[in-house]
Enzyme design. Structure first.
Site, PDB file in Angstrom:
ATOM      1  N   GLY A 123       0.776  -1.172   0.095  1.00 33.05           N
ATOM      2  CA  GLY A 123      -0.103   0.000   0.055  1.00 33.05           C
ATOM      3  C   GLY A 123       0.858   1.364   0.004  1.00 33.05           C
ATOM      4  O   GLY A 123       1.939   1.204  -0.007  1.00 33.05           O
ATOM      5  N   SER A 124       0.118   2.360   0.012  1.00 35.74           N
ATOM      6  CA  SER A 124       0.821   3.562  -0.129  1.00 35.74           C
ATOM      7  C   SER A 124       1.696   4.055   1.180  1.00 35.74           C
ATOM      8  O   SER A 124       2.726   4.562   1.159  1.00 35.74           O
ATOM      9  CB  SER A 124      -0.234   4.875  -0.536  1.00 35.74           C
ATOM     10  OG  SER A 124      -1.139   4.897   0.585  1.00 35.74           O
ATOM     11  N   THR A 125       1.096   3.681   2.369  1.00 38.06           N
ATOM     12  CA  THR A 125       1.915   3.776   3.359  1.00 38.06           C
ATOM     13  C   THR A 125       2.956   2.636   3.576  1.00 38.06           C
ATOM     14  O   THR A 125       4.207   3.232   4.012  1.00 38.06           O
ATOM     15  CB  THR A 125       0.815   3.786   4.704  1.00 38.06           C
ATOM     16  OG1 THR A 125      -0.312   4.040   4.470  1.00 38.06           O
ATOM     17  CG2 THR A 125       1.355   4.073   5.958  1.00 38.06           C
TER      18      THR A 125
ATOM     19  N   GLY B 214       0.087  -1.519   6.534  1.00 42.24           N
ATOM     20  CA  GLY B 214      -0.853  -0.612   6.768  1.00 42.24           C
ATOM     21  C   GLY B 214      -2.298  -1.090   7.142  1.00 42.24           C
ATOM     22  O   GLY B 214      -2.371  -2.508   7.216  1.00 42.24           O
TER      23      GLY B 214
ATOM     24  N   GLU C   2      -1.218 -10.917   2.558  1.00 43.73           N
ATOM     25  CA  GLU C   2      -0.838  -9.978   3.870  1.00 43.73           C
ATOM     26  C   GLU C   2      -1.120 -10.837   4.859  1.00 43.73           C
ATOM     27  O   GLU C   2      -0.502 -11.107   6.046  1.00 43.73           O
ATOM     28  CB  GLU C   2      -1.615  -8.723   3.820  1.00 43.73           C
ATOM     29  CG  GLU C   2      -1.097  -7.860   2.896  1.00 43.73           C
ATOM     30  CD  GLU C   2      -2.092  -6.572   2.629  1.00 43.73           C
ATOM     31  OE1 GLU C   2      -1.713  -5.526   2.091  1.00 43.73           O
ATOM     32  OE2 GLU C   2      -3.238  -6.679   3.021  1.00 43.73           O
TER      33      GLU C   2
ATOM     34  N   LYS D 108      -8.489  -4.774   6.003  1.00 42.84           N
ATOM     35  CA  LYS D 108      -7.388  -4.760   5.067  1.00 42.84           C
ATOM     36  C   LYS D 108      -7.821  -5.273   3.788  1.00 42.84           C
ATOM     37  O   LYS D 108      -8.862  -6.018   3.549  1.00 42.84           O
ATOM     38  CB  LYS D 108      -6.172  -5.293   5.613  1.00 42.84           C
ATOM     39  CG  LYS D 108      -5.571  -5.013   6.853  1.00 42.84           C
ATOM     40  CD  LYS D 108      -4.342  -5.434   7.342  1.00 42.84           C
ATOM     41  CE  LYS D 108      -3.253  -5.528   6.158  1.00 42.84           C
ATOM     42  NZ  LYS D 108      -3.066  -4.450   5.173  1.00 42.84           N
TER      43      LYS D 108
ATOM     44  N   LYS E 174      -7.575   6.280   9.707  1.00 43.06           N
ATOM     45  CA  LYS E 174      -7.864   4.948   9.650  1.00 43.06           C
ATOM     46  C   LYS E 174      -8.573   4.281  11.134  1.00 43.06           C
ATOM     47  O   LYS E 174      -9.037   3.052  11.111  1.00 43.06           O
ATOM     48  CB  LYS E 174      -6.637   4.055   9.269  1.00 43.06           C
ATOM     49  CG  LYS E 174      -5.994   4.673   8.117  1.00 43.06           C
ATOM     50  CD  LYS E 174      -6.580   4.174   6.681  1.00 43.06           C
ATOM     51  CE  LYS E 174      -5.813   4.767   5.534  1.00 43.06           C
ATOM     52  NZ  LYS E 174      -4.784   3.862   5.254  1.00 43.06           N
TER      53      LYS E 174
ATOM     54  N   GLY F 284      -7.742  -3.114   0.820  1.00 48.05           N
ATOM     55  CA  GLY F 284      -7.891  -1.925  -0.276  1.00 48.05           C
ATOM     56  C   GLY F 284      -6.891  -2.118  -1.557  1.00 48.05           C
ATOM     57  O   GLY F 284      -7.477  -1.515  -2.520  1.00 48.05           O
ATOM     58  N   GLY F 285      -5.937  -2.583  -1.161  1.00 50.27           N
ATOM     59  CA  GLY F 285      -4.829  -2.786  -2.207  1.00 50.27           C
ATOM     60  C   GLY F 285      -4.975  -4.181  -3.044  1.00 50.27           C
ATOM     61  O   GLY F 285      -3.961  -4.636  -3.739  1.00 50.27           O
TER      62      GLY F 285
HETATM   63  C1  5RP Z   1      -3.459  -3.537   0.868  1.00 54.40           C
HETATM   64  C2  5RP Z   1      -3.744  -3.090   2.205  1.00 54.40           C
HETATM   65  C3  5RP Z   1      -3.322  -1.832   2.644  1.00 54.40           C
HETATM   66  O1  5RP Z   1      -2.356  -1.973   3.724  1.00 54.40           O
HETATM   67  C4  5RP Z   1      -4.425  -0.839   2.862  1.00 54.40           C
HETATM   68  O2  5RP Z   1      -5.307  -0.810   1.871  1.00 54.40           O
HETATM   69  C5  5RP Z   1      -4.020   0.457   3.245  1.00 54.40           C
HETATM   70  O3  5RP Z   1      -3.402   1.054   2.112  1.00 54.40           O
HETATM   71  P1  5RP Z   1      -2.726   2.576   2.237  1.00 54.40           P
HETATM   72  O4  5RP Z   1      -1.476   2.641   3.198  1.00 54.40           O
HETATM   73  O5  5RP Z   1      -2.614   2.832   0.805  1.00 54.40           O
HETATM   74  O6  5RP Z   1      -3.891   3.419   2.639  1.00 54.40           O
HETATM   75  O7  5RP Z   1      -4.584  -3.910   2.919  1.00 54.40           O
HETATM   76  O8  5RP Z   1      -4.324  -4.910   0.522  1.00 54.40           O
END
Ligand code: 5RP
Length: 223
Positions: free
Chosen positions: A29-31, A82, A103, A94, A121, A96-97
């Site tokens: 993810g972006s974080t 993240g 994971e 979790k 979050k 979103g990605g």
């Molecule tokens: C990916 C995840 C990410 O950790 C989650 O979506 C958070 O992403 P971001 O850091 O971009 O907000 O679970 O599958």
């Protein structure tokens, strides 16, 4: 501070959980991308990483960090990832990605889950963020009906107009309208529906620590 700056802050703060000489579990993810960038500054002090997605693997390798197959590593001291939502007990949503299955696998082989997130979050109860569920495509419609019976509305995640295909060759449903008051029981129940690969509730593999980026700095929450 912007959300992006908060992500950078927690990504850098997570470095203190990296055990020198060890292999580290890395999320997606972006974080996490901010964490990977920070990790590159101490790449000579670690053996490498086990990665939870093709995207993270690519970024790690591009920065010169060796990536090991999960099967080649018995256990990991720390997993950094993240979250889309985290509650007061460290339970998370979790996926979103779309990387939730890998994971959960890497989290399960790690002794400590360090969640890095900006303060948006943090939630009272899981469910406002659409719940990602990785499914075997032939079971999608039936699983959608099962979520409807629980009061949720599931939609197939698309990418460029076609069903998104995960790193595992499966599809993702996003479920809206659920309020998940008992994350452990919910995860256990949905996980055993035929065709569900992984549900995006991380209660059995919850966070032990959350580094939460706030306007006043990084809060360390422990569970
Ligand atoms: C990916 C995840 C990410 O950790 C989650 O979506 C958070 O992403 P971001 O850091 O971009 O907000 O679970 O599958």
């Amino acid at each position: 501070m912007t959300q992006d700056e908060l992500k950078t802050l927690v990504g850098q703060a997570a470095l203190k959980y990296v055990v020198p000489g060890e292999i580290i579990g890395v999320g997606t993810g972006s974080t996490v991308n901010k964490f990977i960038d920070a990790l590159a500054t101490m790449k000579d002090q670690i053996k490498g990483a086990v990665s939870s997605s093709m995207a993270s693997t690519e970024r790690l390798r591009a920065l010169g960090i060796p990536v090991f197959d999960a099967n080649a590593v018995a256990g990991l001291a720390v997993y950094v990832d993240g979250a889309d939502e985290i509650d007061g007990q460290g339970h998370m949503v979790k996926g979103g990605g779309a990387a939730l299955t890998r994971e959960k696998i890497v989290a399960a082989q790690s002794r400590q889950f360090v969640c890095i997130a900006d303060e948006s979050k943090k939630v009272e109860a899981l469910g406002a963020f659409p719940l990602p569920v990785e499914v075997i495509p032939m079971a999608s419609a039936r699983i959608m009906r099962q979520f409807a019976a629980l009061g949720g509305t599931a939609t197939l995640r698309l990418k460029d107009g076609a069903p998104l295909v995960t790193d595992n060759g499966q599809h993702i449903l996003d479920v809206r309208g659920l309020r998940i008051t008992d994350p452990l029981a919910f995860e256990s129940e949905v996980n055993q529906w035929p065709g569900v690969v992984t549900v995006g509730v991380f209660a059995h593999q919850k966070a032990h620590v959350c580094l939460l980026g706030t306007a006043t700095g990084v809060l360390t929450l422990t569970y």
